[in-house]
Design a protein around this motif. Structure first.
Motif, PDB file in Angstrom:
ATOM      1  N   LYS A  74      11.457  27.304  41.952  1.00  0.00           N
ATOM      2  CA  LYS A  74      12.961  26.983  41.290  1.00  0.00           C
ATOM      3  C   LYS A  74      13.297  25.330  41.379  1.00  0.00           C
ATOM      4  O   LYS A  74      13.579  24.348  40.240  1.00  0.00           O
ATOM      5  CB  LYS A  74      13.762  27.463  42.313  1.00  0.00           C
ATOM      6  N   LEU A  75      11.791  24.368  42.613  1.00  0.00           N
ATOM      7  CA  LEU A  75      12.436  23.021  42.604  1.00  0.00           C
ATOM      8  C   LEU A  75      11.170  22.321  41.412  1.00  0.00           C
ATOM      9  O   LEU A  75      11.397  21.768  40.422  1.00  0.00           O
ATOM     10  CB  LEU A  75      11.713  22.724  43.817  1.00  0.00           C
ATOM     11  N   LYS A  76      10.031  23.219  41.431  1.00  0.00           N
ATOM     12  CA  LYS A  76       8.857  22.773  40.803  1.00  0.00           C
ATOM     13  C   LYS A  76       9.800  23.053  39.393  1.00  0.00           C
ATOM     14  O   LYS A  76       9.406  22.256  37.815  1.00  0.00           O
ATOM     15  CB  LYS A  76       8.085  23.784  40.696  1.00  0.00           C
ATOM     16  N   PHE A  77      10.122  24.596  38.821  1.00  0.00           N
ATOM     17  CA  PHE A  77       9.838  24.824  37.514  1.00  0.00           C
ATOM     18  C   PHE A  77      11.907  23.741  36.939  1.00  0.00           C
ATOM     19  O   PHE A  77      12.090  24.147  35.347  1.00  0.00           O
ATOM     20  CB  PHE A  77      10.826  26.282  37.160  1.00  0.00           C
ATOM     21  N   GLY A  78      12.255  23.577  37.828  1.00  0.00           N
ATOM     22  CA  GLY A  78      13.787  22.966  37.362  1.00  0.00           C
ATOM     23  C   GLY A  78      13.604  21.865  36.926  1.00  0.00           C
ATOM     24  O   GLY A  78      14.503  20.649  36.309  1.00  0.00           O
ATOM     25  N   ILE A  79      12.928  21.148  37.437  1.00  0.00           N
ATOM     26  CA  ILE A  79      12.726  19.692  36.210  1.00  0.00           C
ATOM     27  C   ILE A  79      12.534  20.103  35.003  1.00  0.00           C
ATOM     28  O   ILE A  79      12.824  18.812  34.469  1.00  0.00           O
ATOM     29  CB  ILE A  79      10.871  19.179  37.220  1.00  0.00           C
ATOM     30  N   SER A  80      11.928  21.120  34.480  1.00  0.00           N
ATOM     31  CA  SER A  80      11.279  21.152  33.706  1.00  0.00           C
ATOM     32  C   SER A  80      12.262  21.067  32.491  1.00  0.00           C
ATOM     33  O   SER A  80      13.494  21.181  31.705  1.00  0.00           O
ATOM     34  CB  SER A  80       9.827  22.106  32.766  1.00  0.00           C
ATOM     35  N   GLN A  81      13.648  22.289  33.958  1.00  0.00           N
ATOM     36  CA  GLN A  81      14.863  23.111  32.986  1.00  0.00           C
ATOM     37  C   GLN A  81      15.801  21.468  32.910  1.00  0.00           C
ATOM     38  O   GLN A  81      16.878  21.094  31.687  1.00  0.00           O
ATOM     39  CB  GLN A  81      15.488  23.428  33.616  1.00  0.00           C
ATOM     40  N   LEU A  82      15.568  20.821  33.806  1.00  0.00           N
ATOM     41  CA  LEU A  82      16.758  19.440  33.386  1.00  0.00           C
ATOM     42  C   LEU A  82      16.608  18.366  32.432  1.00  0.00           C
ATOM     43  O   LEU A  82      16.732  17.966  31.379  1.00  0.00           O
ATOM     44  CB  LEU A  82      16.224  18.597  34.975  1.00  0.00           C
ATOM     45  N   ALA A  83      14.778  18.934  32.028  1.00  0.00           N
ATOM     46  CA  ALA A  83      14.286  18.279  30.885  1.00  0.00           C
ATOM     47  C   ALA A  83      14.729  18.643  29.567  1.00  0.00           C
ATOM     48  O   ALA A  83      14.932  18.076  28.810  1.00  0.00           O
ATOM     49  CB  ALA A  83      12.087  17.816  31.015  1.00  0.00           C
ATOM     50  N   ALA A  84      14.424  19.799  29.210  1.00  0.00           N
ATOM     51  CA  ALA A  84      15.192  20.550  28.302  1.00  0.00           C
ATOM     52  C   ALA A  84      16.682  20.402  28.369  1.00  0.00           C
ATOM     53  O   ALA A  84      16.833  20.030  26.796  1.00  0.00           O
ATOM     54  CB  ALA A  84      14.686  22.282  28.700  1.00  0.00           C
ATOM     55  N   VAL A  85      16.782  20.521  29.193  1.00  0.00           N
ATOM     56  CA  VAL A  85      18.724  19.822  28.807  1.00  0.00           C
ATOM     57  C   VAL A  85      19.278  18.683  28.753  1.00  0.00           C
ATOM     58  O   VAL A  85      19.667  17.780  27.575  1.00  0.00           O
ATOM     59  CB  VAL A  85      19.700  20.165  29.800  1.00  0.00           C
ATOM     60  N   LEU A  86      18.425  17.040  28.817  1.00  0.00           N
ATOM     61  CA  LEU A  86      18.071  16.205  28.708  1.00  0.00           C
ATOM     62  C   LEU A  86      17.582  15.722  27.001  1.00  0.00           C
ATOM     63  O   LEU A  86      17.851  14.826  26.562  1.00  0.00           O
ATOM     64  CB  LEU A  86      17.134  15.020  29.704  1.00  0.00           C
ATOM     65  N   ILE A  87      16.328  16.554  26.771  1.00  0.00           N
ATOM     66  CA  ILE A  87      16.080  16.512  25.446  1.00  0.00           C
ATOM     67  C   ILE A  87      16.386  17.976  24.869  1.00  0.00           C
ATOM     68  O   ILE A  87      15.395  18.372  24.871  1.00  0.00           O
ATOM     69  CB  ILE A  87      14.767  16.315  25.526  1.00  0.00           C
ATOM     70  N   PRO A  88      17.357  18.158  24.062  1.00  0.00           N
ATOM     71  CA  PRO A  88      18.206  19.034  23.485  1.00  0.00           C
ATOM     72  C   PRO A  88      16.752  19.718  22.400  1.00  0.00           C
ATOM     73  O   PRO A  88      16.980  21.606  22.341  1.00  0.00           O
ATOM     74  CB  PRO A  88      19.069  18.358  22.172  1.00  0.00           C
ATOM     75  N   PHE A  89      16.145  18.900  21.706  1.00  0.00           N
ATOM     76  CA  PHE A  89      14.984  19.696  20.695  1.00  0.00           C
ATOM     77  C   PHE A  89      14.034  20.323  21.782  1.00  0.00           C
ATOM     78  O   PHE A  89      12.755  21.251  21.653  1.00  0.00           O
ATOM     79  CB  PHE A  89      14.392  18.686  19.889  1.00  0.00           C
ATOM     80  N   LEU A  90      13.860  20.196  22.997  1.00  0.00           N
ATOM     81  CA  LEU A  90      12.458  20.601  23.962  1.00  0.00           C
ATOM     82  C   LEU A  90      13.321  21.816  24.678  1.00  0.00           C
ATOM     83  O   LEU A  90      14.772  22.617  24.741  1.00  0.00           O
ATOM     84  CB  LEU A  90      12.425  19.773  24.868  1.00  0.00           C
ATOM     85  N   THR A  91      12.405  22.936  24.219  1.00  0.00           N
ATOM     86  CA  THR A  91      12.822  24.354  24.377  1.00  0.00           C
ATOM     87  C   THR A  91      11.565  24.813  25.116  1.00  0.00           C
ATOM     88  O   THR A  91      10.571  24.899  25.290  1.00  0.00           O
ATOM     89  CB  THR A  91      12.595  25.384  23.771  1.00  0.00           C
ATOM     90  N   VAL A  92      12.121  25.289  26.640  1.00  0.00           N
ATOM     91  CA  VAL A  92      11.047  25.687  27.843  1.00  0.00           C
ATOM     92  C   VAL A  92      11.400  26.560  27.791  1.00  0.00           C
ATOM     93  O   VAL A  92      12.494  26.951  28.526  1.00  0.00           O
ATOM     94  CB  VAL A  92      11.453  24.282  29.096  1.00  0.00           C
ATOM     95  N   THR A  93      10.659  27.817  28.108  1.00  0.00           N
ATOM     96  CA  THR A  93      10.597  29.127  28.522  1.00  0.00           C
ATOM     97  C   THR A  93      10.031  29.123  30.362  1.00  0.00           C
ATOM     98  O   THR A  93       8.383  28.817  30.493  1.00  0.00           O
ATOM     99  CB  THR A  93      10.287  30.194  28.074  1.00  0.00           C
ATOM    100  N   ILE A  94      10.985  30.254  30.766  1.00  0.00           N
ATOM    101  CA  ILE A  94       9.810  30.584  32.132  1.00  0.00           C
ATOM    102  C   ILE A  94       9.939  32.365  32.083  1.00  0.00           C
ATOM    103  O   ILE A  94      10.561  32.554  31.515  1.00  0.00           O
ATOM    104  CB  ILE A  94      10.871  30.186  33.274  1.00  0.00           C
ATOM    105  N   MET A  95       9.067  32.662  32.488  1.00  0.00           N
ATOM    106  CA  MET A  95       7.989  33.947  32.269  1.00  0.00           C
ATOM    107  C   MET A  95       8.151  34.294  33.745  1.00  0.00           C
ATOM    108  O   MET A  95       6.975  33.896  34.501  1.00  0.00           O
ATOM    109  CB  MET A  95       6.991  33.622  31.016  1.00  0.00           C
ATOM    110  N   GLN A  96       7.614  35.414  33.320  1.00  0.00           N
ATOM    111  CA  GLN A  96       7.671  36.782  34.929  1.00  0.00           C
ATOM    112  C   GLN A  96       6.325  37.516  34.226  1.00  0.00           C
ATOM    113  O   GLN A  96       6.970  38.305  33.389  1.00  0.00           O
ATOM    114  CB  GLN A  96       8.418  37.150  36.135  1.00  0.00           C
ATOM    115  N   TYR A  97       5.012  37.548  35.023  1.00  0.00           N
ATOM    116  CA  TYR A  97       4.484  38.826  34.393  1.00  0.00           C
ATOM    117  C   TYR A  97       5.017  40.058  35.227  1.00  0.00           C
ATOM    118  O   TYR A  97       5.296  40.279  36.138  1.00  0.00           O
ATOM    119  CB  TYR A  97       2.860  38.803  35.372  1.00  0.00           C
ATOM    120  N   GLN A  98       5.151  41.029  33.733  1.00  0.00           N
ATOM    121  CA  GLN A  98       6.210  42.169  34.040  1.00  0.00           C
ATOM    122  C   GLN A  98       4.809  43.585  35.040  1.00  0.00           C
ATOM    123  O   GLN A  98       5.084  44.296  35.624  1.00  0.00           O
ATOM    124  CB  GLN A  98       6.079  42.940  32.865  1.00  0.00           C
TER     125      GLN A  98
END
Length: 162
Positions: free
Chosen positions: A126-150
């Motif tokens: 959560k902390l590691k990926f949370g940083i990129s999620q924050l960046a996506a909020v601050l930079i509206p055109f940035l799309t960050v997708t979190i994925m899990q192998y199923q």
């Protein structure tokens, strides 16, 4: 693995003296160079030159597929797909990744990764990926997708939710 590497190419675990080549590949792709651990990388060599790399990072009870790069001169030859499949096969715990852009997210769905929410992540990521999620909020055109192998087993999925 069904797919084969091109003639003259092989895959191997990275060695300590590969770190600068890995770092150069990662920087050339404009990826985060701060968490590169050579011992967690696999590299593809073609004619004795490293042309692709990918990292399988270990976290508490989970792993992350990251820093996947294929040198521009070697793209469109299946090296990235081969490396993704190899890293999936090497994973011993539930596997996650994050990617920037819809095109990459679509690419990873071919291998069995599905988008998940930040809230669905195990605590160790959560902390590691949370940083990129924050960046996506601050930079509206940035799309960050979190994925899990199923392709995970039920036991691995249960561990991931702890």
């Amino acid at each position: 693995m069904q797919q084969e590497l091109p003639p003259g190419c092989s895959i191997r675990p990275a060695a300590r003296n590969d770190l600068w080549t890995i770092r150069k590949l990662v920087l050339s792709a404009k990826l985060d160079p701060t968490q590169l651990n050579w011992s967690q990388f696999w590299v593809i060599e073609c004619h004795q030159k490293i042309v692709a790399c990918g990292q399988l990072r270990n976290f508490n009870t989970v792993q992350e597929l990251g820093s996947l790069v294929v040198s521009p001169a070697w793209r469109d030859r299946g090296l990235g797909s081969y490396l993704v499949k190899h890293l999936i096969a090497q994973a011993t715990q539930p596997l996650y990744l994050e990617c920037v852009g819809n095109r990459l997210a679509l690419y990873y769905t071919r291998f069995g990764f599905v988008p998940i929410s930040w809230q669905a992540l195990p605590q160790s990521l959560k902390l590691k990926f949370g940083i990129s999620q924050l960046a996506a909020v601050l930079i509206p055109f940035l799309t960050v997708t979190i994925m899990q192998y199923q392709g995970n087993t039920r036991e691995q999925a249960a561990i991931a939710t702890q």
